[in-house]
Design an enzyme around this catalytic site. Structure first.
Site, mmCIF file in Angstrom:
data_model
loop_
_atom_site.group_PDB
_atom_site.id
_atom_site.type_symbol
_atom_site.label_atom_id
_atom_site.label_comp_id
_atom_site.label_asym_id
_atom_site.label_seq_id
_atom_site.Cartn_x
_atom_site.Cartn_y
_atom_site.Cartn_z
ATOM 1 N N ASP A 35 0.692 -1.141 0.264
ATOM 2 C CA ASP A 35 -0.188 0.015 -0.048
ATOM 3 C C ASP A 35 0.955 1.418 -0.138
ATOM 4 O OD1 ASP A 35 1.011 0.151 2.574
ATOM 5 O OD2 ASP A 35 -0.945 0.317 3.660
ATOM 6 N N GLY A 39 6.711 2.093 2.149
ATOM 7 C CA GLY A 39 7.683 1.522 1.052
ATOM 8 C C GLY A 39 7.670 2.642 -0.168
ATOM 9 N N TYR A 153 4.160 -3.994 18.921
ATOM 10 C CA TYR A 153 4.752 -4.642 17.678
ATOM 11 C C TYR A 153 5.400 -5.876 18.119
ATOM 12 C CZ TYR A 153 8.292 -5.163 14.000
ATOM 13 O OH TYR A 153 9.199 -5.632 12.850
ATOM 14 N N ASN A 182 18.560 -7.142 13.330
ATOM 15 C CA ASN A 182 18.437 -6.008 12.812
ATOM 16 C C ASN A 182 19.254 -5.920 11.384
ATOM 17 O OD1 ASN A 182 18.131 -5.724 15.835
ATOM 18 N ND2 ASN A 182 17.821 -3.547 15.524
ATOM 19 N N PHE A 213 20.872 7.474 22.094
ATOM 20 C CA PHE A 213 20.160 7.668 23.178
ATOM 21 C C PHE A 213 20.676 6.409 24.204
ATOM 22 C CE2 PHE A 213 17.252 8.931 19.969
ATOM 23 C CZ PHE A 213 16.800 10.486 20.608
ATOM 24 N N ARG A 277 15.629 5.745 26.061
ATOM 25 C CA ARG A 277 14.175 5.692 25.684
ATOM 26 C C ARG A 277 13.846 4.383 26.382
ATOM 27 N NH1 ARG A 277 14.316 7.176 19.332
ATOM 28 N NH2 ARG A 277 15.755 5.291 19.423
HETATM 29 N N1 LIG Z 1 14.353 -4.162 8.949
HETATM 30 C C1 LIG Z 1 14.492 -4.840 10.121
HETATM 31 O O1 LIG Z 1 15.423 -4.544 10.673
HETATM 32 C C2 LIG Z 1 13.344 -5.750 10.277
HETATM 33 C C3 LIG Z 1 13.607 -6.668 11.482
HETATM 34 C C4 LIG Z 1 12.851 -7.605 11.978
HETATM 35 C C5 LIG Z 1 11.607 -7.812 11.068
HETATM 36 N N2 LIG Z 1 11.609 -7.081 10.081
HETATM 37 C C6 LIG Z 1 10.247 -7.259 8.997
HETATM 38 O O2 LIG Z 1 10.426 -7.582 8.222
HETATM 39 C C7 LIG Z 1 9.505 -6.819 7.169
HETATM 40 C C8 LIG Z 1 10.052 -5.942 5.965
HETATM 41 O O3 LIG Z 1 10.665 -4.797 6.947
HETATM 42 P P1 LIG Z 1 11.331 -3.508 6.306
HETATM 43 O O4 LIG Z 1 12.333 -3.263 7.141
HETATM 44 O O5 LIG Z 1 11.632 -3.975 4.754
HETATM 45 O O6 LIG Z 1 10.183 -2.522 6.212
HETATM 46 P P2 LIG Z 1 9.709 -1.512 5.212
HETATM 47 O O7 LIG Z 1 8.990 -0.497 5.742
HETATM 48 O O8 LIG Z 1 10.709 -0.876 4.292
HETATM 49 O O9 LIG Z 1 8.792 -2.539 4.449
HETATM 50 C C9 LIG Z 1 7.323 -2.725 4.796
HETATM 51 C C10 LIG Z 1 6.423 -2.750 3.510
HETATM 52 O O10 LIG Z 1 5.199 -3.062 3.841
HETATM 53 C C11 LIG Z 1 4.254 -2.155 3.334
HETATM 54 N N3 LIG Z 1 2.952 -2.001 3.916
HETATM 55 C C12 LIG Z 1 2.968 -1.580 5.350
HETATM 56 N N4 LIG Z 1 1.473 -1.789 5.836
HETATM 57 C C13 LIG Z 1 0.942 -2.266 4.831
HETATM 58 C C14 LIG Z 1 -0.400 -2.556 4.558
HETATM 59 N N5 LIG Z 1 -1.407 -2.305 5.314
HETATM 60 N N6 LIG Z 1 -0.820 -3.340 3.245
HETATM 61 C C15 LIG Z 1 0.353 -3.652 2.359
HETATM 62 N N7 LIG Z 1 1.497 -2.944 2.629
HETATM 63 C C16 LIG Z 1 1.874 -2.345 3.547
HETATM 64 C C17 LIG Z 1 5.062 -1.003 3.196
HETATM 65 O O11 LIG Z 1 4.431 0.040 2.521
HETATM 66 C C18 LIG Z 1 6.381 -1.180 3.019
HETATM 67 O O12 LIG Z 1 6.741 -1.166 1.520
HETATM 68 C C19 LIG Z 1 8.404 -6.455 8.155
HETATM 69 O O13 LIG Z 1 7.502 -7.332 8.377
HETATM 70 C C20 LIG Z 1 9.049 -6.153 9.381
HETATM 71 O O14 LIG Z 1 8.440 -6.423 10.604
HETATM 72 C C21 LIG Z 1 12.280 -6.234 9.760
#
Ligand SMILES: NC(=O)c1ccc[n+]([C@@H]2O[C@H](COP(=O)([O-])OP(=O)(O)OC[C@H]3O[C@@H](n4cnc5c(N)ncnc54)[C@H](O)[C@@H]3O)[C@@H](O)[C@H]2O)c1
Length: 317
Positions: A35, A39, A153, A182, A213, A277
């Site tokens: 959505d 992203g 979360y 991470n 922090f 925090r």
């Molecule tokens: N980046 C990290 O360090 C990390 C660590 C652990 C888990 N994760 C998980 O990995 C996944 C990807 O994370 P990321 O870091 O790439 O984040 P990101 O925000 O870049 O990607 C998330 C994507 O989901 C889309 N999105 C959010 N809500 C939506 C909805 N309701 N409908 C459709 N699309 C939706 C966003 O537009 C975005 O493109 C997530 O599930 C996150 O919880 C990430």
């Protein structure tokens, strides 16, 4: 478009878009559901250029019933579910929204996968929040530890994993959750879980002061995004593996991270320290042993190599 091999939710995001590039490079046909809330379509430029007819983007909220219909109609071989509300602090301010997107949104996706009997579902879980604060003698955290998520979360992501297991039991849907450490790398947004790398990169390049922090001695396990993409691919190829950690097992303090990045950029400025925090865990690292035995996965990118590549990308973009 030929038959769909993979649906990637959250495919316009940081990790998702790099996974999409990889799937297309492997000759798969991919439909992205996103959505664009965090992203960006610019993350999908390469996919559009290189994917041609093998790539399709659907602007859609995973909470919508249309998501279930679409996945059921597409009948993909694999569903990679990465769409999520990813901001831990935002989940504290608005736990309802977090639960709607991360729990109900996941159910919409799982229902679609169940209806078309997808071969494999791989879900992005959060190892950084799953285990919470544990006795430090347990570091690096193993999958056998009792989960102790401390934020909305963390709870919503852990719940996702429980649903995945239940769908396996109830409907035989083969699902694997990857409890990610991470993640950092190119295309990273400063607001995500490991946003600190993107934040420091921006500040050090613009030569503005960075804020840490707390003491900066809090540790995290930083894993490079291309290694994580490899884990998603490997997870899509194994059968009936519930979940595993995806991390390096190495603790890096925020101070060490800052110093490494500052030295890579020849920037001698000192960070500014503010009180810590609430809700942040002290120390975290994920044991990757089970990922190696179950998926044949290990992280191959060292922190300094990964940070160099990340900094190069931030310079160019
Ligand atoms: N980046 C990290 O360090 C990390 C660590 C652990 C888990 N994760 C998980 O990995 C996944 C990807 O994370 P990321 O870091 O790439 O984040 P990101 O925000 O870049 O990607 C998330 C994507 O989901 C889309 N999105 C959010 N809500 C939506 C909805 N309701 N409908 C459709 N699309 C939706 C966003 O537009 C975005 O493109 C997530 O599930 C996150 O919880 C990430």
């Amino acid at each position: 478009m030929k038959e769909t091999n993979a649906v990637v939710t959250g495919g316009a995001g940081f990790i998702g878009s790099l996974l999409v590039d990889r799937l297309l490079a492997d000759g798969k046909s991919v439909v992205v559901i996103d959505d664009l809330s965090t992203g960006n379509l610019s993350n999908l430029e390469r996919a559009r250029e290189q994917g041609g007819n093998n790539f399709k983007f659907e602007s859609l909220d995973v909470r919508s019933a249309v998501t279930t219909e679409l996945i059921a109609d597409l009948k993909p071989e694999a569903v990679f579910h990465l769409a999520a509300q990813v901001d831990l602090r935002h989940s504290v301010d608005d736990p309802l929204l977090d639960a709607e997107i991360n729990i109900l949104g996941t159910l919409r996706v799982l229902e679609g996968a169940r209806r078309c009997a997808t071969k494999k579902v791989v879900v992005a879980a959060s190892g950084g929040t799953l285990y919470g604060d544990q006795e430090h003698t347990h570091l690096p955290f193993k999958e056998s530890l009792e989960p102790k998520p401390q934020s909305p979360y963390g709870i919503s992501k852990a719940t996702t994993m429980s649903y995945l297991s239940a769908y396996q039991e109830l409907y035989g849907l083969d699902g694997t959750a990857l409890a990610l450490a991470n993640v950092y790398g190119p295309r990273q947004d400063p607001h995500g879980e490991a946003g600190v790398v993107a934040i420091f990169a921006g500040q050090l390049l613009e030569k503005t002061e960075s804020t840490i922090f707390g003491t900066g001695e809090q540790t995290r396990d930083f894993v490079y995004v291309q290694d994580v993409v490899e884990a998603f691919i490997k997870a899509s190829e194994v059968e009936k593996m519930d979940f595993c950690n995806i991390g390096t097992g190495i603790e890096t303090s925020v101070n060490e991270l800052y110093e490494t990045m500052a030295s890579l950029l020849n920037n001698a400025s000192e960070p500014n320290y503010l009180p810590s925090r609430s809700g942040e865990i002290e120390r975290s690292a994920l044991d990757p042993t089970y990922a190696q035995s179950s998926l044949g996965w290990v992280s191959t990118t060292s922190l300094s190599d990964g940070l160099s590549k990340t900094i190069e990308w931030f310079k160019e973009n």
